[in-house]
Design an enzyme around this catalytic site. Sequence first.
Site, PDB file in Angstrom:
ATOM      1  N   LYS A 390       0.670  -1.380  -0.075  1.00 19.83           N
ATOM      2  CA  LYS A 390      -0.028   0.130   0.068  1.00 19.83           C
ATOM      3  C   LYS A 390       0.711   1.337   0.098  1.00 19.83           C
ATOM      4  O   LYS A 390       0.145   2.256  -0.419  1.00 19.83           O
ATOM      5  CB  LYS A 390      -0.888  -0.135   1.236  1.00 19.83           C
ATOM      6  CG  LYS A 390      -2.236  -0.978   1.164  1.00 19.83           C
ATOM      7  CD  LYS A 390      -2.686  -1.424   2.423  1.00 19.83           C
ATOM      8  CE  LYS A 390      -3.654  -2.534   2.303  1.00 19.83           C
ATOM      9  NZ  LYS A 390      -4.509  -2.821   3.597  1.00 19.83           N
ATOM     10  N   ARG A 391       1.895   1.109   0.549  1.00 19.94           N
ATOM     11  CA  ARG A 391       2.930   2.417   0.756  1.00 19.94           C
ATOM     12  C   ARG A 391       3.415   2.526  -0.651  1.00 19.94           C
ATOM     13  O   ARG A 391       3.611   3.812  -1.101  1.00 19.94           O
ATOM     14  CB  ARG A 391       4.236   1.936   1.693  1.00 19.94           C
ATOM     15  CG  ARG A 391       4.957   3.056   1.684  1.00 19.94           C
ATOM     16  CD  ARG A 391       6.016   2.907   3.048  1.00 19.94           C
ATOM     17  NE  ARG A 391       7.050   1.615   2.539  1.00 19.94           N
ATOM     18  CZ  ARG A 391       7.792   1.796   1.626  1.00 19.94           C
ATOM     19  NH1 ARG A 391       8.306   2.910   1.331  1.00 19.94           N
ATOM     20  NH2 ARG A 391       8.510   0.610   1.291  1.00 19.94           N
TER      21      ARG A 391
END
Length: 619
Positions: A390-391
């Site tokens: 997600k980063r």
Amino acid sequence: MPRGAARARPRRDPRVHLRQRRDRTRPPEARRPVDPRQEPRLVLPDRPVGRDRAACSGRRGAVRRRRRGPPGREDLVSHPRHPRHHRVGDGLHDAAPRRCHPHRYPGRRRAARRGQCRHRPHRGHRSAHQPRGRSRMSTGNVRLRVAPSPTGDPHVGTAYMSLFNLAFVRQQGGQFVLRVEDTDRARFDPTSEQQVYDTLAWLGLQWDEGPDIGGPYAPYRQSERLDTYRPFVDQLLASGHAYHCWCTPDRLTEMREDQQKRKVPTGYDRLCVGKSYEQRVELGGAQATPVVRMLIPDDAPLHFTDLIRGEVNAPRPDDQVILKGDGFPTYHLAVVVDDHLMGITHVVRGEEWISSTPKHLLLFDWLGWERPAFAHMPLLRNVDKSKISKRKNPAARLTWFQEQGYLPEALLNFLGLLGYSLPSGEEVFTFADMSASFDWTRVNTVGPVFDLDKLGWLNGHYIRELPAPSLQSQLVPFLTAAGLYDGSPEHEALLAGAVPLIQTRMALLSECVDLLRCFFVSDESFEVDPAAREKSLVAAGPVLTACADALSALSTWTVESVQGAMDAALIEGLGLKRGKAYAPVRAAVCGSMISPPLPESMALLGKDRVLTRLRAAAV
RNA sequence: GGCCCCAUCGUCUAGAGGCCUAGGACACCGCCCUCUCACGGCGGCAGCGCGGGUUCGAAUCCCGCUGGGGUCACCA
């Protein structure tokens, strides 16, 4: 011959439909001779690898080796991607004995298919670790599950796994279970579970049993199953396969750092093994509440057969904690217990789990349970090839796709294209298409980069195929959120008229906002984009005035009449080319250098609004 | 670092020893269509990581190297 010429050759048969491949060198049947629907052969679950293989080649006395065996071995059980090949000489309809592999080398990296060698003398032959029992597979009732943990926004990997689970389940007529693995209290997010339901439902990935809809094996939330796990922990403790460990986190950390410093493999040093709490306390670094660890034996099974990869070696596990200090089981225990109790026949999960599979194998064996079949899917990657996160990648969040205006059918199709291909070679396909021909051996072992370009193209494709009313209703939320749409009958009619104008112009639903702004913006708020003004409106007064005059004389206001009047006034009247003539009008009326087709847009806007904008821009 | 997994165009992939002069799709570039932008049509650019071996023949089988990834938690 120049390369181009060579390449051009196959194109002689023109493609008549988008979905029709135009130049396969062979018909699909010739290339992939097996129809996976015809037999549930990939279903054979849990035969212990080594034995099986030996059984298969036994008649020739070949020595069994795993992948990467020495050259020239002929003991290959089967070709993972090409089952038929293996079957050709399998004696199925032929009394004469045949070799498992008439002439091929074994081990293409991908996986030896299991369950294919018809020579195995004992169907269901089991390893010493495995209990006897009828193979679940023989019932034909497959049960698969996806087991997300509610620790934040639903992950795209969950959808990816669900898709492949479901493709197989629906093909086989089995059940798909959604189980919530919420044993990590520290990372628990109460909103996450609902989001999982919402996003999977949005994608049409419907589960047959789950926490929200119940089922014969409820509860489906691990936090509600705590009592279920205890007896098995006790059983393992009693049988000596597990032991209490009182080591403090600090001691464990120290131990690990020391091991790293000394460059020895990290792992629990077994200080607590065979000790009572009292004995252990004397040694220091102990705490009152113990955890329970597995006592990994020297002969722990380190390899297994994977539906996708064939024979797989996995690392030797550490003495894994199975029961935490807080009384919750760890994933490893819970997953095995639940998979068994819920009758899961196939464990399909990400490649990152390969390294913990030996722990699970051991647990199944110790508890006297039949092992399920395993399929380890490739990991979705960021552009830098690391595991999708997600980063680094907004697409790792499932909700992102909804926000951006991706169609669920496009995302599903795209996910199906990652690490997989249909036997037909077709790239635009539905879930039903995928499920009908699904075959584990067609799943790739290489982790695909999750690249948005192709998804965007697919999304545009699906948008274009949408019936206009459907597209219209799907655009409403985006327009409403942008403050452009109020749901009035006027707006509804306007939108209905505008949808056909923009349907081929969107890759994302969210793009409708910019595309439709000029139709929905209030007259007070309307303004021409500065770049368009600069480029097209400066010194365009005469053109705009001539256009306005011609249009104002119109008694009927249709696409044809508008275009007719404009062409008469500007092309014939002022001697302009259409491109030159329309540019300032476009800027004045649409506020941009880019717009849906001009006469159509003007017809839709209405005479008053068009004339107002034209006159305003002319001054 | 140890262990494990993996390796075809930029990306997704086809490929199961000869059908490969390695095919398709996306992206990109060019042309056509055209009122802009799209859509659509046509064409182009671009790949078997390296080195050995097996074989008459290797993208394909074997080994090594290199590279990438995963995993080494009282997370899942």
